[in-house]
Structure formats: structure tokens, C-alpha cells
Design a protein around this motif. Structure first.
Motif, PDB file in Angstrom:
ATOM      1  N   TYR A  88      19.495 -50.055  78.349  1.00  0.00           N
ATOM      2  CA  TYR A  88      18.948 -48.839  78.945  1.00  0.00           C
ATOM      3  C   TYR A  88      17.924 -48.195  78.035  1.00  0.00           C
ATOM      4  CZ  TYR A  88      21.977 -46.292  75.722  1.00  0.00           C
ATOM      5  OH  TYR A  88      22.573 -45.806  74.586  1.00  0.00           O
ATOM      6  N   SER A  89      17.227 -47.222  78.618  1.00  0.00           N
ATOM      7  CA  SER A  89      16.321 -46.371  77.867  1.00  0.00           C
ATOM      8  C   SER A  89      16.447 -44.963  78.427  1.00  0.00           C
ATOM      9  CB  SER A  89      14.876 -46.858  78.002  1.00  0.00           C
ATOM     10  OG  SER A  89      14.025 -46.073  77.207  1.00  0.00           O
ATOM     11  N   ILE A  90      16.411 -43.995  77.537  1.00  0.00           N
ATOM     12  CA  ILE A  90      16.395 -42.595  77.962  1.00  0.00           C
ATOM     13  C   ILE A  90      14.930 -42.182  78.078  1.00  0.00           C
ATOM     14  CG2 ILE A  90      17.080 -40.232  77.421  1.00  0.00           C
ATOM     15  CD1 ILE A  90      19.550 -41.872  77.705  1.00  0.00           C
ATOM     16  N   VAL A  91      14.552 -41.630  79.238  1.00  0.00           N
ATOM     17  CA  VAL A  91      13.170 -41.217  79.479  1.00  0.00           C
ATOM     18  C   VAL A  91      13.111 -39.710  79.746  1.00  0.00           C
ATOM     19  CG1 VAL A  91      12.575 -43.507  80.371  1.00  0.00           C
ATOM     20  CG2 VAL A  91      13.230 -41.698  81.976  1.00  0.00           C
ATOM     21  N   ARG A  92      11.900 -39.198  79.732  1.00  0.00           N
ATOM     22  CA  ARG A  92      11.695 -37.774  80.012  1.00  0.00           C
ATOM     23  C   ARG A  92      12.248 -37.433  81.396  1.00  0.00           C
ATOM     24  NH1 ARG A  92       8.013 -38.049  83.914  1.00  0.00           N
ATOM     25  NH2 ARG A  92       6.450 -39.685  83.812  1.00  0.00           N
ATOM     26  N   ARG A  93      12.627 -36.185  81.538  1.00  0.00           N
ATOM     27  CA  ARG A  93      13.089 -35.706  82.840  1.00  0.00           C
ATOM     28  C   ARG A  93      11.975 -35.794  83.864  1.00  0.00           C
ATOM     29  NH1 ARG A  93      17.512 -33.989  84.060  1.00  0.00           N
ATOM     30  NH2 ARG A  93      18.884 -33.657  82.345  1.00  0.00           N
ATOM     31  N   PHE A  94      12.317 -36.202  85.069  1.00  0.00           N
ATOM     32  CA  PHE A  94      11.339 -36.245  86.162  1.00  0.00           C
ATOM     33  C   PHE A  94      12.037 -35.917  87.470  1.00  0.00           C
ATOM     34  CE2 PHE A  94      12.903 -40.618  85.644  1.00  0.00           C
ATOM     35  CZ  PHE A  94      13.317 -40.915  86.934  1.00  0.00           C
ATOM     36  N   GLY A  95      11.255 -35.414  88.419  1.00  0.00           N
ATOM     37  CA  GLY A  95      11.748 -35.149  89.766  1.00  0.00           C
ATOM     38  C   GLY A  95      12.805 -34.073  89.841  1.00  0.00           C
ATOM     39  N   PRO A  96      13.286 -33.839  91.054  1.00  0.00           N
ATOM     40  CA  PRO A  96      14.326 -32.830  91.273  1.00  0.00           C
ATOM     41  C   PRO A  96      15.688 -33.329  90.817  1.00  0.00           C
ATOM     42  CG  PRO A  96      13.890 -34.004  93.307  1.00  0.00           C
ATOM     43  CD  PRO A  96      12.897 -34.518  92.294  1.00  0.00           C
ATOM     44  N   LYS A  97      16.634 -32.409  90.687  1.00  0.00           N
ATOM     45  CA  LYS A  97      18.018 -32.801  90.400  1.00  0.00           C
ATOM     46  C   LYS A  97      18.524 -33.563  91.622  1.00  0.00           C
ATOM     47  CE  LYS A  97      22.200 -31.397  88.266  1.00  0.00           C
ATOM     48  NZ  LYS A  97      22.369 -32.548  87.410  1.00  0.00           N
ATOM     49  N   ILE A  98      19.021 -34.763  91.404  1.00  0.00           N
ATOM     50  CA  ILE A  98      19.400 -35.642  92.515  1.00  0.00           C
ATOM     51  C   ILE A  98      20.886 -35.565  92.830  1.00  0.00           C
ATOM     52  CG2 ILE A  98      19.548 -38.062  93.227  1.00  0.00           C
ATOM     53  CD1 ILE A  98      16.947 -38.461  91.578  1.00  0.00           C
ATOM     54  N   GLY A  99      21.710 -35.469  91.824  1.00  0.00           N
ATOM     55  CA  GLY A  99      23.149 -35.517  92.052  1.00  0.00           C
ATOM     56  C   GLY A  99      23.602 -36.949  92.278  1.00  0.00           C
ATOM     57  N   HIS A 100      24.846 -37.103  92.698  1.00  0.00           N
ATOM     58  CA  HIS A 100      25.401 -38.439  92.913  1.00  0.00           C
ATOM     59  C   HIS A 100      24.926 -39.012  94.237  1.00  0.00           C
ATOM     60  CE1 HIS A 100      28.851 -37.378  89.993  1.00  0.00           C
ATOM     61  NE2 HIS A 100      27.858 -37.951  89.369  1.00  0.00           N
ATOM     62  N   GLU A 101      24.595 -40.317  94.191  1.00  0.00           N
ATOM     63  CA  GLU A 101      24.106 -41.015  95.380  1.00  0.00           C
ATOM     64  C   GLU A 101      24.297 -42.513  95.154  1.00  0.00           C
ATOM     65  OE1 GLU A 101      20.174 -40.396  97.912  1.00  0.00           O
ATOM     66  OE2 GLU A 101      19.696 -41.242  95.940  1.00  0.00           O
ATOM     67  N   ASN A 102      25.024 -43.169  96.030  1.00  0.00           N
ATOM     68  CA  ASN A 102      25.292 -44.608  95.925  1.00  0.00           C
ATOM     69  C   ASN A 102      25.834 -44.937  94.529  1.00  0.00           C
ATOM     70  OD1 ASN A 102      25.372 -47.203  97.124  1.00  0.00           O
ATOM     71  ND2 ASN A 102      23.489 -47.770  96.060  1.00  0.00           N
TER      72      ASN A 102
END
Length: 174
Positions: A56-70
Motif C-alpha cells: 500500500y501507499s498513503i496518499v493525500r486526502r482527496f474527494g468527499p468522505k465516503i464511509g464504508h462501501e463494498n
């Protein structure tokens, strides 16, 4: 029409292709696809300590908060997952090492290359991941390179995600 991404271990010169699972994880796919429209995402590659066969890699925050999905806590080979680690979740020294803002946290983009994975973290317990893509091409070569990250180390390796505008799957999808 399906959307595809390329996932690469730059130093090792290995890539694979993953198909976005837009029906199963529409919010996650939309956020990742939009972020990749601004250019590749990636950073220092890390091999999981607890999850088993994960890079894995940790990347900058992007987009809206998604929450749990699939979500899953038992990803299978070829799963591509998204994890949102808020500011207070991960160990401070790890965040410092990764260049993650202490207050903001980061997004963990991960691939799973082998069986018997279990998403548990010593700091926080169970960590469900959003499965938003599946590797359809190049998994055997990527698995070999990921295992080498485990055995030889990740120093200088970079895990990079980028958009693919078109792809024709080959016979090495296994």
C-alpha cells in the motif's frame, strides 16, 4: 463503459491493470477516478505487517468522505482497497515517516496479491476496506514483485496509481 487503472511498482518496473467496480462501490470509484484525473496518485510503497499479502501507499486526502462501501476484512488476491485514516488513527511516528499531516490523516490505497489476508491493525483493531477495483491483468508479475517488497524491502520503491483510458485484457489475468 468500464474504467481501468494502472498500478505500478516503479523501482521494480512492474505494473498491473485493475477494473473499477462501479456498481459495487460507486462513491469510492468516483472519488478515485476524479482524483486520478488530476494526475497519478502514489508514494512510498509499504508492505503490511499484519494484513499479510498487502502492499500500500498513503496518499493525500482527496474527494468527499465516503464511509464504508463494498467492505471486507478478508480481501482476496487481486482486490484493490481504499481506507480512510483520519488524523488520530495511525501511530504518530508512522505518519511522520510517511509525510502524513498529523491532523488530516491520509488515504491508504492498497493491493492484495495473495490469499489468507486479515485486516486487523494493532493500533485500532478491525479495519474494513472498501473494495473498489479488481486486478484483471498482470497479477502474477505484480504478486512476485510485491513478495519481493516483503523479502527485500520497500526502501526507494514507489506504488503509483494512474488512469487508463482504454484496455484490452490479456490472458494473464490470473
Amino acid at each position: 463503459m468500464s474504467k481501468f487503472i494502472r498500478i505500478s511498482l516503479e523501482k521494480r518496473g512492474v505494473s498491473c491493470v485493475a477494473e473499477l467496480l462501479e456498481k459495487e462501490a460507486p462513491r469510492t470509484c468516483a472519488a478515485v477516478w476524479e482524483a486520478l484525473g488530476e494526475g497519478p496518485l502514489g508514494g512510498p510503497a509499504q508492505h503490511a505487517k499484519y494484513a499479510r499479502n498487502e502492499v500500500y501507499s498513503i496518499v493525500r486526502r482527496f474527494g468527499p468522505k465516503i464511509g464504508h462501501e463494498n467492505t471486507t476484512v478478508t480481501p482476496i488476491p487481486g482486490d484493490v482497497c481504499y481506507f480512510d485514516f483520519s488524523g488520530g488513527v495511525l501511530d504518530a511516528s508512522f505518519k511522520e515517516d510517511q509525510g502524513i499531516d498529523q491532523a488530516e490523516g491520509g488515504i491508504d490505497l492498497a493491493i492484495f496479491y495473495g490469499r489468507n489476508n486479515l485486516l486487523i491493525n494493532g493500533d485500532v483493531g478491525w479495519v474494513p476496506g472498501n473494495v473498489y477495483a479488481t486486478i484483471i491483468e498482470g497479477l502474477p508479475g505484480m504478486a512476485e514483485a510485491c513478495h519481493d517488497v516483503w523479502r527485500s524491502g520497500s526502501v526507494g520503491e514507489k506504488l503509483v496509481y494512474s488512469r487508463l483510458e482504454a484496455v484490452s485484457p490479456s490472458s494473464d489475468a490470473g
